[in-house]
Design a protein around this motif. Structure first.
Motif, short mmCIF file in Angstrom:
data_model
loop_
_atom_site.label_atom_id
_atom_site.label_comp_id
_atom_site.label_asym_id
_atom_site.label_seq_id
_atom_site.Cartn_x
_atom_site.Cartn_y
_atom_site.Cartn_z
N LYS A 104 33.53 2.14 18.73
CA LYS A 104 34.45 1.33 19.53
C LYS A 104 34.99 2.15 20.71
O LYS A 104 35.05 1.67 21.84
N ALA A 105 35.34 3.41 20.44
CA ALA A 105 35.86 4.29 21.51
C ALA A 105 34.79 4.51 22.57
O ALA A 105 35.07 4.47 23.78
N THR A 106 33.55 4.70 22.12
CA THR A 106 32.45 4.90 23.07
C THR A 106 32.25 3.65 23.92
O THR A 106 32.10 3.74 25.15
N LEU A 107 32.27 2.50 23.28
CA LEU A 107 32.13 1.24 24.03
C LEU A 107 33.27 1.04 25.01
O LEU A 107 33.05 0.57 26.14
N MET A 108 34.48 1.42 24.59
CA MET A 108 35.63 1.27 25.50
C MET A 108 35.46 2.19 26.72
O MET A 108 35.73 1.80 27.86
N ARG A 109 35.00 3.43 26.51
CA ARG A 109 34.77 4.35 27.63
C ARG A 109 33.69 3.80 28.57
O ARG A 109 33.82 3.83 29.78
N GLU A 110 32.61 3.26 27.94
CA GLU A 110 31.54 2.68 28.77
C GLU A 110 32.06 1.48 29.55
O GLU A 110 31.71 1.29 30.72
N LEU A 111 32.89 0.67 28.92
CA LEU A 111 33.47 -0.50 29.59
C LEU A 111 34.35 -0.05 30.76
O LEU A 111 34.29 -0.63 31.85
N GLU A 112 35.14 0.99 30.53
CA GLU A 112 36.00 1.48 31.60
C GLU A 112 35.15 2.00 32.77
O GLU A 112 35.46 1.73 33.94
N ARG A 113 34.07 2.76 32.47
CA ARG A 113 33.19 3.26 33.53
C ARG A 113 32.54 2.10 34.28
O ARG A 113 32.46 2.08 35.50
N THR A 114 32.09 1.09 33.50
CA THR A 114 31.45 -0.08 34.12
C THR A 114 32.45 -0.81 35.00
O THR A 114 32.11 -1.22 36.13
N ASN A 115 33.67 -0.98 34.51
CA ASN A 115 34.70 -1.65 35.32
C ASN A 115 35.01 -0.85 36.58
O ASN A 115 35.21 -1.42 37.66
N ALA A 116 35.02 0.48 36.46
CA ALA A 116 35.28 1.33 37.62
C ALA A 116 34.14 1.19 38.63
O ALA A 116 34.38 1.06 39.85
N GLU A 117 32.91 1.19 38.13
CA GLU A 117 31.77 1.03 39.03
C GLU A 117 31.80 -0.35 39.68
O GLU A 117 31.50 -0.50 40.87
N LEU A 118 32.14 -1.36 38.90
CA LEU A 118 32.22 -2.73 39.42
C LEU A 118 33.30 -2.81 40.50
O LEU A 118 33.10 -3.44 41.55
N ALA A 119 34.41 -2.13 40.27
CA ALA A 119 35.48 -2.13 41.27
C ALA A 119 35.00 -1.45 42.54
O ALA A 119 35.28 -1.91 43.66
N LYS A 120 34.23 -0.35 42.42
CA LYS A 120 33.70 0.34 43.60
C LYS A 120 32.74 -0.58 44.36
O LYS A 120 32.79 -0.64 45.59
N VAL A 121 31.90 -1.28 43.59
CA VAL A 121 30.94 -2.19 44.24
C VAL A 121 31.70 -3.29 44.96
O VAL A 121 31.36 -3.66 46.09
N ARG A 122 32.72 -3.83 44.33
CA ARG A 122 33.52 -4.91 44.96
C ARG A 122 34.21 -4.38 46.22
O ARG A 122 34.24 -5.07 47.25
N ASP A 123 34.77 -3.18 46.08
CA ASP A 123 35.43 -2.60 47.25
C ASP A 123 34.43 -2.38 48.36
O ASP A 123 34.72 -2.68 49.54
N ALA A 124 33.26 -1.88 48.01
CA ALA A 124 32.24 -1.62 49.03
C ALA A 124 31.79 -2.93 49.65
O ALA A 124 31.63 -3.05 50.85
N ALA A 125 31.59 -3.93 48.80
CA ALA A 125 31.16 -5.22 49.31
C ALA A 125 32.27 -5.87 50.12
O ALA A 125 32.04 -6.44 51.17
N GLY A 126 33.47 -5.74 49.66
CA GLY A 126 34.62 -6.31 50.36
C GLY A 126 34.89 -5.57 51.64
O GLY A 126 35.17 -6.13 52.68
#
Length: 132
Positions: A104-126
């Motif tokens: 669960k902790a590993t999945l949460m870390r991966e989710l946080e990294r994915t959310n961070a990457e998604l935020a970067k992509v959104r920021d870049a796209a925006g």
């Protein structure tokens, strides 16, 4: 003459004597019928008492069986609770829980990294859309 008089009196009294005999026979028949009725009532009372006794016995047996089942259920519930408690404390279960928590902790870390990457992509796209 005395015999003739006796015969005449007996002849005159014969219908009354027969009526008395008939009344005696009827009275005896009524006494017999009353005794038979009393005997039938006594049998009915004994049968009713037996039925009521059997019903009371059945109710008592039902209550005893119900109580035995309740005790058995309580014992099995207690045994189940003890078994579940032992399972909760077992090393195997603790290991499974720790593994699940680690996963669960590993999945949460991966989710946080994915959310961070998604935020970067959104920021870049925006940011690219705002700059264009």
């Amino acid at each position: 003459a005395l015999h003739a008089l006796e015969a005449q009196v007996l002849k005159q009294l014969a219908p009354q004597h027969e009526a008395v005999l008939e009344l005696e026979a009827a009275a005896k028949a009524h006494v017999v019928a009353a005794k038979e009725s009393q005997a039938a009532a006594a049998r009915a009372k004994a049968e009713l008492k037996a039925v009521l006794g059997a019903e009371a016995d059945a109710q008592k047996a039902y209550e005893q069986r119900k109580n035995a089942l309740l005790v058995e259920r309580q014992e099995k519930t207690s045994a189940l609770a003890k078994a579940m408690s032992k399972l909760d404390d077992s090393p195997e279960l603790r290991s499974v829980r720790e593994s699940q928590e680690g996963g669960k902790a590993t999945l949460m870390r991966e989710l946080e990294r994915t959310n961070a990457e998604l935020a970067k992509v959104r920021d870049a796209a925006g940011g690219g859309a705002d700059g264009a």
